[in-house]
Scaffold this active site. Sequence first.
Site: not given
Length: 943
Positions: A360, A730, A313-314, A733, A664, A763
């Site tokens: 142009d 992350n 999970v980290a 962690e 154009d 986060d």
Amino acid sequence: MHPTGTDPLVPGGGKDVAVGAASGANRGPAVRELAAGEVFSALDTSRRGLSAAQARARLERYGANELPRAGRPAVWRQLGSQFTDLFAVVLIVASGITFLAYALEEPRDAGTFQLAVAILGVVVLNAAIGFAQEYSAERTAQALEAMVPHTCRVLRGGERMEVPARELVPGDVVVLEAGDAVSADCRVVEAHELAVNNAPLTGESNAVGRTADPVVAGPPLEARNCVFMGTDVVSGSGRAVVFATGAPTEFGRIYRLAAAAPRQKTPLQLQVASMARRVAGAALAIGALMFAVRLPTGESPVTVFVFALGVMVALVPEGLPATLSVSLAIGVRRMARRHALIKQLLAVEALGSTTVVCTDKTGTLTQAEMTVTQVWAGGATHPVTGVGYAPSGEVADAAPVRELMRVAGLCCNARLIPPAGPGGREHWRVLGDTTEGALLVVAAKAALDLRAEEAAAPRVTEFPFDSDRKLMTTVHKSGAGYQACVKGAPVELLARCSDVERAGQRGPLTGEDRAVVVAASDALAAQGLRVLAVARRELDGPRPAQDEAESALTLLGLVGMLDPPRPEVNDAVAACRRAGIRIVMVTGDHPLTGEAVARRVGIVRRPDPVVVTGARLDAMDDEALDTLLAEPSELLLCRVSPEHKMRVVTALQRRGEVVAVTGDGANDAPALKHADIGVAMGASGTDVARESASMVLLDDSFASIAMAVRLGRSVYQNIRKFLVYVFSSNIGELGPILAATFAGFPLVPISAVQILAIDLGSDVMPALALGAERPEPDVMDRPPRSRRERLFSSAVVGRILFLGGIQALGVCAVFFWHIHSSGIPFNDFTEDSPVYREAVTLAQGGIVLSQFFVSLAVRTDRQSILRVGLLSNPALLAAGGFGVALMVAISYLPPLQAVFNTAPLDAGDWAVLAALGTLPLLADEARKGWLRRRADRRKGAPL
């Protein structure tokens, strides 16, 4: 709307006429089988078109001329698709396994159940955010599309007017000219060298001539007297009567087949998806490794699994998909507010790496309001006063040039539109070509009544302007005979003249006369004026061959007109120069005119720019062209054709340049499509050009290109900013978890539930706020980004490791300092130990406070945060404050303490955490300072 397969219009008089594909329901000849004169009665209209009342009635009867919108998936399907993202799938599986672990373990641990619920909550919340952003993006896209109107020219009650394409009805008489997109299925009733490109329907891009003559029955798309919705007019002009609108058109039939085709993902989306797969794979692999390392220690498999789950999970950035959507949506909206409509996400990517802009001149660098300032005839110059399209002003000594003005005015298809009065349009404008509009205005200033002149000399045929001849010719009934009125580029027209008119007397055009005319033309062009020559010829019949009508002409004189530069362009050109973007002017004008305008706006600053004409390009082979483009010179391409423009774009790309091209007209469509960024004009551009481009400038200004490049660079930078922010957190962690594993500590420094709280509270919201970060002050002072550079470049990865490593070291230090200071052996710690609960609270708080300061650090790549202002992104401060407040609540509120296994911290603890949290910011400020000093040294180094 019309029933599919039946006649879209049942004309008056009781006779049904088939107008669509052959069908058993059709009981009469198809309109393509009728003579042009019979088509009007068959479709219950006239050469003057429908009246306003008839048009309203038919609009109510047949509905709007638009295709049915592609069915949007049901809300529940849109919401369900949010759960199929790879990150979401990984977390759903993890939640399911955790629920299973809770059901199997004895005794059951409430923490395991809380973890499973928390993971599932993350998935649900992320899906809600993603759904909201996707829905918002759809609404934004629809609103932006409406900003570019699709119009067409029709005859209503004999008056030519411009109406929204959706208001076309069967029976409308449509006016077609080169560059127009065909907005409905129509039967051609008048054609002058008319040719269309049916590629959207047939896949063949060759121009196909159209005729007003009847044809035999057969497949509808093979009818050479019909034009179809979705195609475009390549050359010529004509008129056609609408017989099918909306879904019953041939384009509508194909549209229904293609509507269900899946949308292709852009390279950026594919790159992010690839990154997601790698991150998810790395998370699973590291989680499995941690499970294998911890399992032999004697802990229960469920406990080890929960630990490994925390590691996984980290590493999973749950909020990344939503954050990416927000950043792109914000960038597109900001560009729209600055008059740049982005049609493809690919354009956002390429904008950040644009190295060359082929622009142009008219309308992009200038205001596209041509004003005749001088008329030359018979060796004398006649100044003209007044600016813009309002016919206020006068021509000095107008009598000698009134015939020139009459001929020039007759050889025009444009129309002057007066102000609409109170509450309406405030200014005069031109419906049609701006150069022709300037001729109509100067004719009015010369006291000519062009309506009366047109009535006295009605037009009988026309040879439209094309880029090869650089001429336009109209043939008029003039008394007992006929007269050709010709206007065009002086060089081309002068070569076709045999006589010249002076003071109303015609005489032979001698070599000396030709030299005088060329000198006068060059003198006007040197003043930055666009120069047109005007001539006429008497004819015997109404239908001469083109070569006959455009030879043996009598020269009447020259007209010089000015299109003033836009006032904002100079700053935009300077910004592009600082950004390392080369600007190449590509124009069909005279070299002297092009250089004069280029100097005014700052594209040319040196005394010796390289000016290359189309004729010189024709004489170059590819090697010579590559050599020319490789020179670091100021380059102007003048008198060039669409083929030249396409060749230059291809040569630049061959050299590895990322090329943006403006255009154009319909003839610009190939270059617009081939360029890395095709930029069409929204106000003056043709429908074909807008459809071919990936970006549309709603105000036609070059300044909007520079602003779009600036915003495009900031969008890509913002994506990288929140990638650095999310992945560095992350690492912060993951670091303590890995440290505890290899240090032999039996418990995790931070649990999976705490990680989820950090990811949601600290986060996602700051990452969303980073996606809205304004461009850095020096974003246009950097060289373009390489097209080969990836999201995860070495610089990005290095910064992630730099900031993440500092966070991880700080959190590890505060956690193990608290553990060691207690004097309790590692093996005596339990989850209920007060010291352990304080330590994990310190670890979570350290990560949260570090993230807050990291979010400030990543706002800029090189500039000091003090330079941009600590308070300049209030959304980021609010998001960071929310994360800190949530951390305080987790520390002090008993219900949250029970969920997260935390303990209250004292003031000293918070002071230590704040000090550690500032370390990443201070370190990154030092890194930025070193980068700035190195850049300054390089600038100061001798060449």
